[in-house]
Write an enzyme that holds these catalytic residues in place. Structure first.
Site, PDB file in Angstrom:
ATOM      1  N   GLU A 167       0.875  -1.168   0.000  1.00 33.54           N
ATOM      2  CA  GLU A 167       0.000   0.000   0.000  1.00 33.54           C
ATOM      3  C   GLU A 167       0.915   1.223   0.000  1.00 33.54           C
ATOM      4  O   GLU A 167       1.689   1.423   0.937  1.00 33.54           O
ATOM      5  CB  GLU A 167      -0.881  -0.010   1.245  1.00 33.54           C
TER       6      GLU A 167
ATOM      7  N   GLU B 283      -8.867  10.216   6.415  1.00 32.35           N
ATOM      8  CA  GLU B 283      -8.891   9.330   7.567  1.00 32.35           C
ATOM      9  C   GLU B 283      -9.054  10.184   8.825  1.00 32.35           C
ATOM     10  O   GLU B 283      -8.082  10.726   9.331  1.00 32.35           O
ATOM     11  CB  GLU B 283      -7.606   8.528   7.664  1.00 32.35           C
TER      12      GLU B 283
END
Length: 398
Positions: A169, A251
């Site tokens: 990622e 986030e």
């Protein structure tokens, strides 16, 4: 994209990838059903936990993705992105964020955007893949919260269109507020795309490579290979892997209402900001999707690593490092050490490793990553030395 972010926040002390985890969230995926807003309510906000909508041009998917809290959260789709209109609740900043509201191109588990096929990083098409994102940050003082704004690039060793990616990622942080920091530790600072970025590396069952812009920006438009190539040079991604998704969103750990992705585009060829169109039209997705939990790294150490020299001679040595887990079971660990000048590792066992300059990064092998509370494991290596054969002054563990 496939999975729910792999970032982490740290409490107070800690600069350099999240030093350790006080609570390792399980890496096992949990099955959930994707909920799409009924077609008749095209302009309605997405408030169900995993609600999704397809953009009006049919290219991208918008998701509420509220996976880490039971408190209400709502995403309002727009013609070119989305706005986070409600983000109640807060979670501890020494753990994972409460959600990842986002827009994506590619596959989020089995939910893929129309016509998408994973792109091999070894092929010529990969070099033409661009991503463009523009975000809006609320004016200072208008919203309380701790969050990051990031887009993600996901890679898998196979052309995966469902399930958890196991390659890497690659996260690109445009900006952040408060204490959030990426998984792992800060290992470098680089100049890329006309800016300076702090580079973080960690492993949560897959490599997590994060590029944190040292000064906040509200937009980015560039080939995805820009960051991939840097991670490739560091040994954290492989040219044989496949790009499976590009995501952009936020986030939040606390608050977050008012954050917005004002435009997003991703795909082959030059990326440009989408032309405004009608409100996104939600589509039905009866196929269940799966989400994974994050594995947080906190500012409080949860594992430690102690080196020792087993034998040494003029031009080399054999050393062993004992990894000791903290008070909570974990799956996966990473150690980072700065070797004394002149040392080069020639062989290592019971772990996977890379050496960049004097930095030795070791991750667990497939058989010794799961550690119960207080459990230990070891790895060892042989090194060639043109100077000292001493052990590293310190070995950090996460």
């Amino acid at each position: 994209m496939p999975r729910l972010r792999a970032l982490v926040a740290t409490a107070g002390p800690k600069l350099g990838a999240a030093a350790a985890v006080t609570a390792l969230v399980a890496g096992a995926a949990t099955a959930v059903t994707t909920l799409d807003t009924p077609r008749a309510a095209a302009a309605a906000a997405l408030c169900d936990q995993y609600a999704k909508a397809t953009t009006a041009d049919g290219k991208y998917r918008i998701q509420n993705n509220r996976w880490g809290t039971a408190e209400p959260q709502c995403v309002e789709p727009t013609a070119t992105g989305f706005r986070l209109t409600r983000a109640d609740g807060a979670v501890a900043t020494d753990g994972p964020p409460k959600s990842y509201p986002s827009i994506y191109w590619g596959c989020h588990y089995a939910d893929c955007t129309p016509g998408f096929t994973p792109v091999p990083a070894s092929g010529s098409t990969f070099g033409s893949v661009r991503a463009s994102v523009a975000v809006t940050y609320p004016a200072p003082g208008s919203v309380a919260g701790e969050w990051d704004a990031a887009y993600d690039l996901w890679f898998d060793p196979t052309p995966r269109t469902d399930g958890q990616n196991t390659g890497a990622e690659v996260m690109v942080w445009l900006g952040h507020a408060g204490r959030p920091q990426p998984v792992g530790r800060k290992v470098a600072t680089v100049a890329l795309a006309g800016a300076t970025w702090d580079v973080w590396f960690g492993n949560t069952g897959w490599n997590v490579v994060s590029y944190v812009r040292t000064t906040r920006t509200s937009s980015l438009d560039l080939p995805v290979s820009t960051f991939f190539d840097d991670a490739l040079a560091r040994g954290w991604v492989q040219r044989s892997w496949y790009l499976t998704s590009v995501q952009a969103g936020f986030e939040p750990w606390t608050g977050g209402a008012g954050l917005a992705v004002t435009s997003f585009s991703a795909g082959t060829g030059a990326a440009t900001s989408p032309t405004p169109t009608a409100n996104p039209t939600p589509t039905a997705s009866p196929t269940p999707t799966v989400t994974r939990a994050k594995r947080p790294t906190s500012g409080r150490p949860v594992c430690s690593a102690t080196p020792r020299t087993d034998s040494a001679w003029g031009a080399g040595a054999v050393q062993t490092v004992t990894v000791t887990n903290g008070a909570q079971a974990r799956t996966g660990w990473t150690t980072v050490a700065t070797l004394p000048a002149g040392q080069t590792v020639t062989n290592l066992w019971n772990g996977t490793w890379t050496q960049s300059g004097r930095t030795l990064t070791v991750e667990n092998a497939s058989w010794n990553g799961s550690l119960a509370a207080g459990a230990t494991t070891t790895f060892g290596y042989q090194l060639a030395a043109t100077g000292s054969t001493a052990t590293p002054a310190a070995v950090t563990c996460s």
